[in-house]
Scaffold this motif. Structure first.
Motif, PDB file in Angstrom:
ATOM      1  N   GLY A 152     -13.198 -21.683 -21.215  1.00  0.00           N
ATOM      2  CA  GLY A 152     -14.227 -22.135 -20.287  1.00  0.00           C
ATOM      3  C   GLY A 152     -14.732 -21.047 -19.359  1.00  0.00           C
ATOM      4  N   ALA A 153     -14.238 -19.814 -19.486  1.00  0.00           N
ATOM      5  CA  ALA A 153     -14.670 -18.732 -18.601  1.00  0.00           C
ATOM      6  C   ALA A 153     -15.823 -17.930 -19.189  1.00  0.00           C
ATOM      7  N   ASN A 154     -16.215 -18.204 -20.407  1.00  0.00           N
ATOM      8  CA  ASN A 154     -17.316 -17.490 -21.042  1.00  0.00           C
ATOM      9  C   ASN A 154     -18.637 -17.966 -20.461  1.00  0.00           C
ATOM     10  N   ILE A 155     -19.467 -17.018 -20.018  1.00  0.00           N
ATOM     11  CA  ILE A 155     -20.774 -17.376 -19.467  1.00  0.00           C
ATOM     12  C   ILE A 155     -21.913 -16.907 -20.363  1.00  0.00           C
ATOM     13  N   LEU A 156     -21.588 -16.196 -21.427  1.00  0.00           N
ATOM     14  CA  LEU A 156     -22.609 -15.680 -22.325  1.00  0.00           C
ATOM     15  C   LEU A 156     -22.799 -16.603 -23.520  1.00  0.00           C
ATOM     16  N   ASP A 189     -23.511 -15.835 -26.683  1.00  0.00           N
ATOM     17  CA  ASP A 189     -22.858 -15.344 -27.887  1.00  0.00           C
ATOM     18  C   ASP A 189     -21.488 -14.738 -27.606  1.00  0.00           C
ATOM     19  N   GLY A 190     -20.990 -14.875 -26.402  1.00  0.00           N
ATOM     20  CA  GLY A 190     -19.725 -14.250 -26.030  1.00  0.00           C
ATOM     21  C   GLY A 190     -18.522 -15.079 -26.425  1.00  0.00           C
ATOM     22  N   GLN A 191     -17.347 -14.558 -26.087  1.00  0.00           N
ATOM     23  CA  GLN A 191     -16.092 -15.244 -26.351  1.00  0.00           C
ATOM     24  C   GLN A 191     -15.340 -15.391 -25.035  1.00  0.00           C
ATOM     25  N   ASP A 192     -14.431 -16.342 -25.003  1.00  0.00           N
ATOM     26  CA  ASP A 192     -13.599 -16.512 -23.816  1.00  0.00           C
ATOM     27  C   ASP A 192     -12.687 -15.298 -23.663  1.00  0.00           C
ATOM     28  N   PRO A 193     -12.478 -14.816 -22.420  1.00  0.00           N
ATOM     29  CA  PRO A 193     -11.664 -13.607 -22.221  1.00  0.00           C
ATOM     30  C   PRO A 193     -10.180 -13.862 -22.486  1.00  0.00           C
ATOM     31  N   LYS A 194      -9.512 -12.822 -22.918  1.00  0.00           N
ATOM     32  CA  LYS A 194      -8.077 -12.889 -23.169  1.00  0.00           C
ATOM     33  C   LYS A 194      -7.333 -12.651 -21.862  1.00  0.00           C
ATOM     34  N   ILE A 195      -6.168 -13.262 -21.716  1.00  0.00           N
ATOM     35  CA  ILE A 195      -5.321 -13.043 -20.548  1.00  0.00           C
ATOM     36  C   ILE A 195      -4.591 -11.728 -20.734  1.00  0.00           C
ATOM     37  N   LEU A 196      -4.692 -10.846 -19.747  1.00  0.00           N
ATOM     38  CA  LEU A 196      -4.064  -9.530 -19.807  1.00  0.00           C
ATOM     39  C   LEU A 196      -2.745  -9.536 -19.040  1.00  0.00           C
ATOM     40  N   ALA A 197      -2.015  -8.449 -19.149  1.00  0.00           N
ATOM     41  CA  ALA A 197      -0.788  -8.281 -18.369  1.00  0.00           C
ATOM     42  C   ALA A 197      -1.155  -8.063 -16.905  1.00  0.00           C
ATOM     43  N   ASP A 198      -0.248  -8.379 -15.994  1.00  0.00           N
ATOM     44  CA  ASP A 198      -0.522  -8.240 -14.562  1.00  0.00           C
ATOM     45  C   ASP A 198      -0.892  -6.814 -14.181  1.00  0.00           C
TER      46      ASP A 198
END
Length: 131
Positions: free
Chosen positions: A61-65, A67-76
């Motif tokens: 649900g964080a994708n605002i584009l 044709d984009g994709q939802d972002p991946k969760i990264l390490a802290d």
């Protein structure tokens, strides 16, 4: 241009000498048929079609584009340091007024000046409004 509220429209009916006011309701008739029981839900809770692995690695649900994709969760360690301090509690104006201004760190001093100016402006505006 007149504004008409559909749920409060009333019509007058005249039939064989009887005058009456008939209320018109504009609610959907099919909505109440789907309900079963007191809870109002037709079916039980639906199971998510996403796997647990996908839920723990992606921010859905964080994708605002388009044709984009939802972002991946990264390490802290991949996120900037300031991000972890956004929700820290900051002192209120009354608490800052009790402290010695000479010993305040730059960030708190800057906040004190901003909040103090805002409070003085509000006070001056309220005094002008009373006169």
């Amino acid at each position: 241009m007149p504004i008409i509220r559909l749920n409060s429209l009333r019509s007058i009916t005249i039939s064989k000498g009887i005058v009456g006011v008939v209320g018109r309701r504009t609610f959907a008739a099919g909505a109440s048929k789907a309900k079963k029981g007191k809870g109002g839900a037709a079916d039980g809770p639906k199971a998510s079609s996403l796997s647990n692995e996908a839920k723990s690695t992606t921010v859905f649900g964080a994708n605002i584009l388009k044709d984009g994709q939802d972002p991946k969760i990264l390490a802290d360690s991949e996120y900037p340091d300031w991000l972890w301090h956004l929700l820290d509690k900051r002192p209120a104006l009354s608490e800052l007024r009790r402290k010695d201004i000479q010993t305040l760190p730059y960030d708190e001093l800057k906040r004190f000046v901003k909040l103090d100016n805002r409070a003085r402006i509000k006070e001056n505006n309220s005094l002008k409004a009373k006169n």
